[in-house]
Write a protein that holds these residues in place. Sequence first.
Motif, PDB file in Angstrom:
ATOM      1  N   MET A 173       0.848  -1.200   0.000  1.00 23.85           N
ATOM      2  CA  MET A 173       0.000   0.000   0.000  1.00 23.85           C
ATOM      3  C   MET A 173       0.881   1.247   0.000  1.00 23.85           C
ATOM      4  O   MET A 173       0.799   2.090   0.881  1.00 23.85           O
ATOM      5  CB  MET A 173      -0.923  -0.020   1.210  1.00 23.85           C
ATOM      6  CG  MET A 173      -2.013   1.033   1.198  1.00 23.85           C
ATOM      7  SD  MET A 173      -3.008   0.921   2.700  1.00 23.85           S
ATOM      8  CE  MET A 173      -4.069   2.354   2.471  1.00 23.85           C
ATOM      9  N   TRP A 307     -10.290  -2.966  -0.908  1.00 26.20           N
ATOM     10  CA  TRP A 307      -8.893  -2.991  -0.478  1.00 26.20           C
ATOM     11  C   TRP A 307      -8.739  -3.454   0.960  1.00 26.20           C
ATOM     12  O   TRP A 307      -7.924  -4.347   1.246  1.00 26.20           O
ATOM     13  CB  TRP A 307      -8.261  -1.613  -0.650  1.00 26.20           C
ATOM     14  CG  TRP A 307      -6.881  -1.567  -0.071  1.00 26.20           C
ATOM     15  CD1 TRP A 307      -6.496  -1.026   1.121  1.00 26.20           C
ATOM     16  CD2 TRP A 307      -5.712  -2.160  -0.639  1.00 26.20           C
ATOM     17  NE1 TRP A 307      -5.154  -1.231   1.326  1.00 26.20           N
ATOM     18  CE2 TRP A 307      -4.656  -1.923   0.259  1.00 26.20           C
ATOM     19  CE3 TRP A 307      -5.465  -2.858  -1.815  1.00 26.20           C
ATOM     20  CZ2 TRP A 307      -3.359  -2.359   0.005  1.00 26.20           C
ATOM     21  CZ3 TRP A 307      -4.174  -3.293  -2.064  1.00 26.20           C
ATOM     22  CH2 TRP A 307      -3.137  -3.036  -1.157  1.00 26.20           C
ATOM     23  N   ARG A 311      -6.724  -6.754   1.887  1.00 24.67           N
ATOM     24  CA  ARG A 311      -5.472  -6.565   2.634  1.00 24.67           C
ATOM     25  C   ARG A 311      -5.513  -7.317   3.965  1.00 24.67           C
ATOM     26  O   ARG A 311      -4.569  -8.038   4.310  1.00 24.67           O
ATOM     27  CB  ARG A 311      -5.224  -5.073   2.869  1.00 24.67           C
ATOM     28  CG  ARG A 311      -3.979  -4.776   3.714  1.00 24.67           C
ATOM     29  CD  ARG A 311      -3.845  -3.285   3.945  1.00 24.67           C
ATOM     30  NE  ARG A 311      -2.879  -2.966   4.982  1.00 24.67           N
ATOM     31  CZ  ARG A 311      -1.601  -2.672   4.769  1.00 24.67           C
ATOM     32  NH1 ARG A 311      -1.121  -2.674   3.543  1.00 24.67           N
ATOM     33  NH2 ARG A 311      -0.805  -2.378   5.782  1.00 24.67           N
ATOM     34  N   GLN A 405      -4.647   6.275   1.280  1.00 24.55           N
ATOM     35  CA  GLN A 405      -5.642   5.744   0.344  1.00 24.55           C
ATOM     36  C   GLN A 405      -5.281   6.042  -1.108  1.00 24.55           C
ATOM     37  O   GLN A 405      -5.670   5.310  -2.015  1.00 24.55           O
ATOM     38  CB  GLN A 405      -7.019   6.317   0.678  1.00 24.55           C
ATOM     39  CG  GLN A 405      -8.163   5.701  -0.114  1.00 24.55           C
ATOM     40  CD  GLN A 405      -9.525   6.244   0.289  1.00 24.55           C
ATOM     41  OE1 GLN A 405      -9.634   7.077   1.204  1.00 24.55           O
ATOM     42  NE2 GLN A 405     -10.575   5.794  -0.369  1.00 24.55           N
ATOM     43  N   VAL A 408      -4.046   3.169  -3.293  1.00 18.85           N
ATOM     44  CA  VAL A 408      -4.885   1.988  -3.508  1.00 18.85           C
ATOM     45  C   VAL A 408      -5.235   1.747  -4.978  1.00 18.85           C
ATOM     46  O   VAL A 408      -5.249   0.591  -5.424  1.00 18.85           O
ATOM     47  CB  VAL A 408      -6.149   2.072  -2.630  1.00 18.85           C
ATOM     48  CG1 VAL A 408      -7.180   1.020  -3.028  1.00 18.85           C
ATOM     49  CG2 VAL A 408      -5.770   1.906  -1.163  1.00 18.85           C
ATOM     50  N   SER A 411      -2.345  -0.297  -6.272  1.00 21.79           N
ATOM     51  CA  SER A 411      -2.078  -1.529  -5.539  1.00 21.79           C
ATOM     52  C   SER A 411      -3.155  -2.580  -5.749  1.00 21.79           C
ATOM     53  O   SER A 411      -2.865  -3.778  -5.832  1.00 21.79           O
ATOM     54  CB  SER A 411      -1.963  -1.232  -4.045  1.00 21.79           C
ATOM     55  OG  SER A 411      -0.865  -0.400  -3.755  1.00 21.79           O
TER      56      SER A 411
END
Length: 473
Positions: A173, A307, A311, A405, A408, A411
């Motif tokens: 991240m 996410w 995660r 954020q 994201v 990722s």
Amino acid sequence: MDLSQVSATGLIADLQSGRLRAVEVMQATLDRIAAVNGQVNAIVALRDADDLMREAEAADRAEARGPLHGLPIAVKDLVNVAGIASTSGSPSLKDFVPDKDDELARRLRTAGSILIGKTNTPEFGLGSHTFNPVYGATRNPYDASRSCGGSSGGAAVALATGMLALADGSDMMGSLRNPAAWNNVYGLRPSWGRVPSEPVGEMFLHQLSTLGPMARSPEDIGLLLEVLSGPDPRHPHGAPGMPVSPVVAREAKGLRIGWLGDWGGAFEMEEGILALCEQALGVFGDLGCQVDVVPAPFDADAMWDSWVDLRSWAVSNSLGPLYEAQADLKDSAIWEVERGLALSGRQIQRASAIRSDWFRSAAALLEEYDALVLPSAQTWPFDVTQPYPTQINGVEMDTYHRWMQVTVPVSLIGLPALAVPAGFGSQGVPMGFQLFGKRGSDADLLNLGTAYHAATQWPQKRPAQPVPMEGTV
């Protein structure tokens, strides 16, 4: 000649030609570490100097083993290296000394590099701020009272201060992109699968994190990426990838760059970040690119929900055994594991469906644009004693990582992203942006980044009023 600021490409060329000897590079490296590491705490578990000098002498006597022959490198302390304490920043592993290398370390050795120690990381790489109970905090070289980012913070600081010419990082991240931004260096999150992860445990489901290179130029990034890339027959997802090195400046005229800014207001940004990134984007305009403002192409809340579930599910897979053994884990690790263990199969399927929707949307957008751009972080480097930002512009952050954020969108779907320096803010600390493209466009991003680097040379510059710090760059 001050070797601490010579590029990796330059050092390798001089080593190969005989203009430099490995013992000279090693001595310069050890001298630089002695001069500055005490103030920034980036290099940890440094090996004995006499042993390192003997290895350098042996490298000078031997035929070149590979493209990094004789170059000192410290490896991020999430990677096991034979004979070097490999703690992952955790008290539960503080005495762990592996007897064999992880694949990344093995590839570095095979390429001829000399592994000198580790670079500092947060505990198990969780959180974008490098501190842990084993080695303490790594400090920002542009202001020692501030965070250097993370989790590849030690790597970024070692590059910025000239203790290393190349460094490895990892990125789930923003762990590679955020410290690159906050330390005025480059980092590449490669297309997912290009650099294989360690082939241990479950290997099919958790496609989020990746290893990648960091350096002071895109050209040097390409040099290390070639070494780290390529399939591992023990891993199901490895992909060869097109060669990237030598990296050359790409003809930028006519390319289309899309600026996503703060994602239509969804990502809170501290004052000055957007303005600095927009100013940096003007360089692409000067190079002949068409730079467009692009509206938010996907729902940020849906992306975030996907996410955090994926995660936590991934972290519960990797840290679950330690949690069940009642190891001493930090609060954020416990939070992630407990969330992951509570998720149902239906929730994971929904999260992956959202991820798939975003991938399709991004793929369509990247048919229109050669690259897209977002800032690399939503805050400036914060107080080094603060675990993480709890608010931005008065807006409360509801998790320990919500303030990152902005990383994201890349990722979540495994796109390649080059972390690029954007210059310095009003307080003299650096910031950067993410230049990202379609899967497999790693070489194109590096070549475009090289054109930008030739026009800016940010890692070789200092702020107008740098914070004084004895012995640093």
